[in-house]
Design an enzyme around this catalytic site. Sequence first.
Site: not given
Length: 300
Positions: A75, A179, A192-193
């Site tokens: 990806d 963070d 990541y979400a």
Amino acid sequence: MKTGNQFNTVALVGRSNTPGIAEPLATLADSIATLGFEVVFEGDTAREIGIAGYPALTPAEIGARADVAIVLGGDGTMLGIGRQLAPYRTPLIGINHGRLGFITDIAASDMQALVPVMLAGKFEREERSLLEARIVRDGEPIYHALAFNDVVVNRSGFSGMVELRASVDGRYMYNQRSDGLIVATPTGSTAYALSSAGPILHPQLAGIVLVPIAPHALSNRPIVLPDDSKIAIQIVGGRDVNVNFDMQSFTSLELNDTIEVRRSKHTVPFLHPIGYSYYTTLRKKLHWNEHASNEDDKAS
């Protein structure tokens, strides 16, 4: 150039520093050339695998010359070349030679059977959106980048929480201690979400998702915005804050810097084999519970 769904020039792009990728790329190039297509290689790919007999082009030259780009890699490879070819609207075909393969959806073992069929015009096409972002410091833009998956504002591994002020379309949303904050496209909603408890957005949904990373207040939840929203994230507090674009490029931030994010005017066409299903991809990649006997609903 194209005649209907036909292609003349095919570009090949490979994942860098990958053992064992030279042979399948060379085999694919030769088989495509045998079918009568002009084959070109992305320059870094050609140099790394040491292939001769085919033109080696920059991404800009590929965008101007090629009708379609076939990406053999993971990806990350697809994201990188997709950003570079976005201004040229060059369609991408993804062949998985990585680990996950969310957007490189053709198995390497299937490429010799599927690629000729797709180059003959039998494929399903979809458009994937991108984000464009710029960093503004003291009222002046200092950095600009495109992102296929996400724009991520976060702290370094050795500093405390950051405080961010977020606004949408000029309207104040909140101050957040966390963070960091992820701004993701539908394509990036499974990256990541997702690991930060964000929702999955179908790639054809016109939306942008904001996902806090380990927020101090549990009421700071992900929110899906219209994809024409203009998002501004200001650094209010914290040390060693960075912004990342698809986790492939980043820059350091200072207090009062603002990251402005919006949907890019560019989209990237993805080409899939006939019968492609996003839901099948989700089931396989996320290991959702499934029964082998289940099939797509039959048309009534």
